[in-house]
Design a protein around this motif. Structure first.
Motif, PDB file in Angstrom:
ATOM      1  N   PRO A 212     -57.535  60.662-144.280  1.00  0.00           N
ATOM      2  CA  PRO A 212     -57.890  61.900-144.985  1.00  0.00           C
ATOM      3  C   PRO A 212     -59.383  62.147-144.879  1.00  0.00           C
ATOM      4  O   PRO A 212     -60.164  61.222-144.601  1.00  0.00           O
ATOM      5  N   LEU A 213     -59.788  63.366-145.135  1.00  0.00           N
ATOM      6  CA  LEU A 213     -61.194  63.726-144.956  1.00  0.00           C
ATOM      7  C   LEU A 213     -62.133  62.854-145.781  1.00  0.00           C
ATOM      8  O   LEU A 213     -63.231  62.538-145.343  1.00  0.00           O
ATOM      9  N   TYR A 214     -61.717  62.455-146.974  1.00  0.00           N
ATOM     10  CA  TYR A 214     -62.647  61.706-147.822  1.00  0.00           C
ATOM     11  C   TYR A 214     -62.985  60.331-147.267  1.00  0.00           C
ATOM     12  O   TYR A 214     -63.985  59.717-147.658  1.00  0.00           O
ATOM     13  N   LEU A 215     -62.163  59.800-146.327  1.00  0.00           N
ATOM     14  CA  LEU A 215     -62.459  58.517-145.688  1.00  0.00           C
ATOM     15  C   LEU A 215     -62.903  58.675-144.237  1.00  0.00           C
ATOM     16  O   LEU A 215     -63.179  57.684-143.563  1.00  0.00           O
ATOM     17  N   LYS A 216     -62.981  59.895-143.762  1.00  0.00           N
ATOM     18  CA  LYS A 216     -63.425  60.144-142.396  1.00  0.00           C
ATOM     19  C   LYS A 216     -64.953  60.043-142.333  1.00  0.00           C
ATOM     20  O   LYS A 216     -65.653  60.479-143.242  1.00  0.00           O
ATOM     21  N   ASN A 217     -65.476  59.452-141.271  1.00  0.00           N
ATOM     22  CA  ASN A 217     -66.942  59.326-141.114  1.00  0.00           C
ATOM     23  C   ASN A 217     -67.581  58.675-142.342  1.00  0.00           C
ATOM     24  O   ASN A 217     -68.670  59.062-142.777  1.00  0.00           O
ATOM     25  N   ARG A 218     -66.883  57.658-142.881  1.00  0.00           N
ATOM     26  CA  ARG A 218     -67.310  57.062-144.146  1.00  0.00           C
ATOM     27  C   ARG A 218     -68.711  56.460-144.073  1.00  0.00           C
ATOM     28  O   ARG A 218     -69.423  56.408-145.085  1.00  0.00           O
ATOM     29  N   GLY A 219     -69.125  56.018-142.903  1.00  0.00           N
ATOM     30  CA  GLY A 219     -70.437  55.393-142.783  1.00  0.00           C
ATOM     31  C   GLY A 219     -71.586  56.353-142.556  1.00  0.00           C
ATOM     32  O   GLY A 219     -72.745  55.929-142.505  1.00  0.00           O
ATOM     33  N   MET A 220     -71.302  57.645-142.418  1.00  0.00           N
ATOM     34  CA  MET A 220     -72.365  58.626-142.181  1.00  0.00           C
ATOM     35  C   MET A 220     -72.929  59.129-143.503  1.00  0.00           C
ATOM     36  O   MET A 220     -72.185  59.350-144.458  1.00  0.00           O
ATOM     37  N   PRO A 221     -74.243  59.352-143.591  1.00  0.00           N
ATOM     38  CA  PRO A 221     -74.815  59.829-144.866  1.00  0.00           C
ATOM     39  C   PRO A 221     -74.414  61.261-145.198  1.00  0.00           C
ATOM     40  O   PRO A 221     -74.319  61.618-146.369  1.00  0.00           O
ATOM     41  N   TYR A 222     -74.175  62.091-144.176  1.00  0.00           N
ATOM     42  CA  TYR A 222     -73.746  63.472-144.435  1.00  0.00           C
ATOM     43  C   TYR A 222     -73.134  64.062-143.170  1.00  0.00           C
ATOM     44  O   TYR A 222     -73.513  63.728-142.049  1.00  0.00           O
ATOM     45  N   TRP A 223     -72.164  64.936-143.379  1.00  0.00           N
ATOM     46  CA  TRP A 223     -71.503  65.622-142.278  1.00  0.00           C
ATOM     47  C   TRP A 223     -70.669  66.769-142.857  1.00  0.00           C
ATOM     48  O   TRP A 223     -70.405  66.807-144.059  1.00  0.00           O
TER      49      TRP A 223
END
Length: 411
Positions: A212-223
């Protein structure tokens, strides 16, 4: 397990640490005794000093952590970095605490609910750990307790374990059958599932169903991502910092241009993983969004918060509340709206321990409350996590009456 203070030299190290704490923390903290009196805190340190010769190292650390946390400021705490951890990652869902990651050899307890440690019920363990965690509300505890449950030295220091190198944990599997497992501690460097921080992360290997979106790119500070089927821009702001590889000011300009020039009807700002940094960095974005009538309207602007929304991340949420017509969805925040912050730290001499402390008091809300409670409280269930669903976004997309009495006052 030998005593740390077997020799006079060992004891002298910890006597010096207690003297340093008694001297430095009141001097450095902007208002250390806002919750407990000076007399009470000094008396407790004196009692600890008397007990030192018969204590183990882990017990001393736990006692110091408890003393620092008792000040009642979630930013003022003992930083107690583990050398070993149990090879599990845990998370506290609405239904309880579950295993979200397990190292090889423990895969059979993945997705099981933790119910006992060394024969003690998890509620009893939670109460013991609560004392060593600096917190101002139960949501910050729900964020941090699972992280402490896999730290052997903490459990040993609290008297929960006789041997920190191994522990008996009892779980209930998906069929609600009890499973008891002997789990051995591993050095952090050898532990494949130790994240070194709290919060929720995707499972690995990932299932065929996308995260789900809330766990996508979890390591990025912003996107951010455009969701054209719903006319939505989803912006996840995970840390209040500037990423030199993707400077925040240019990232904000790009996103604002997209919001102005594209067919966007809804903006969602997700702060649920954001536990702080510099709150001033997002203020230009908040000011611009306030002037965008096509999104700054009832049903056009949502902000998601949760237990990890803390410090500067929570301050940004409060700024959206004051400046815009955002509707807030998610869990109550781990941070307290009015409280202490602007954190600094110092090292305890002769140890690898650090104490953080607050240097300012911030009043960011007209209301006094332990958490900032969103307009729509939606908690994450383990079932939703397991099936890659996000009940918060589902609520937003299904909202039929996106209006609040607060908007009448902002008109």
């Amino acid at each position: 397990m030998s005593h740390w203070c077997e020799s006079a030299g060992d004891a002298e190290t910890w006597y010096a640490v207690l003297d340093q704490l008694a001297r430095e923390l009141p001097r450095r903290h902007v208002n250390l005794y806002f919750q407990r009196s000076r007399d009470d805190m000094e008396k407790e340190l004196l009692e600890l000093r008397r007990a030192l010769p018969g204590m183990k190292e882990s017990e001393i650390k736990a006692a110091i952590a408890r003393w620092v946390a008792s000040a009642g400021d979630a930013h003022t705490q003992l930083w107690w970095r583990p050398e070993k951890v149990y090879p599990l990652t845990l998370y506290w869902f609405k239904e309880g605490i579950y295993v979200t990651h397990a190292a090889p050899g423990y895969g059979h307890i993945l997705n099981c609910r933790l119910v006992e440690i060394n024969g003690k019920g998890i509620e009893e363990i939670e109460k013991a750990i609560t004392g060593v965690i600096a917190h101002e509300n139960k949501w910050w505890l729900k964020r941090n307790i699972p992280w402490y449950l896999v730290r052997p030295e903490v459990l040993h220091g609290l008297g929960i374990l006789p041997d920190p190198d191994r522990v008996l944990m009892t779980f209930r599997d998906t069929g609600k059958q009890p499973v008891t497992e002997l789990i051995h501690a591993l050095p952090v460097s050898e532990n494949s599932v130790w994240a070194g921080k709290g919060g929720l992360w995707p499972q690995h290997p990932q299932a065929p169903v996308p995260e789900p979106l809330y766990l996508k790119n979890r390591g990025m500070p912003y996107w951010y991502e455009h969701l054209p089927d719903t006319g939505t821009v989803y912006f996840q702001y995970n840390a209040c910092l500037n990423d030199s590889s993707n400077p925040l000011d240019s990232f904000i300009r790009q996103q604002l241009a997209f919001l102005r020039d594209s067919d966007v009807e809804r903006l969602i700002i997700d702060l649920r993983h954001n536990n702080g940094g510099n709150s001033r960095l997002l203020q230009p974005f908040i000011r611009e969004v306030r002037n965008m009538e096509h999104v700054n309207r009832p049903g056009g602007l949502y902000v998601i918060v949760g237990r990890e929304t803390f410090s500067a991340g929570m301050f940004n949420g409060l700024q959206f509340r004051e400046a815009t017509r955002a509707i807030f969805v998610g869990e109550p925040t781990g941070g307290k709206p009015n409280g202490y912050g602007e954190v600094m730290s110092f090292q305890l001499a002769g140890t690898n321990l650090y104490v953080s402390y607050s240097t300012q008091y911030f009043r960011c809300s007209r209301e006094e409350s332990p958490s900032f409670v969103p307009d729509r409280v939606v908690e994450l269930t383990f079932t939703a996590y397991l099936h890659k669903k996000d009940p918060v976004l589902e609520h937003i997309f299904q909202e039929k009456s996106p209006y609040l009495w607060r908007f009448m006052l902002q008109a």
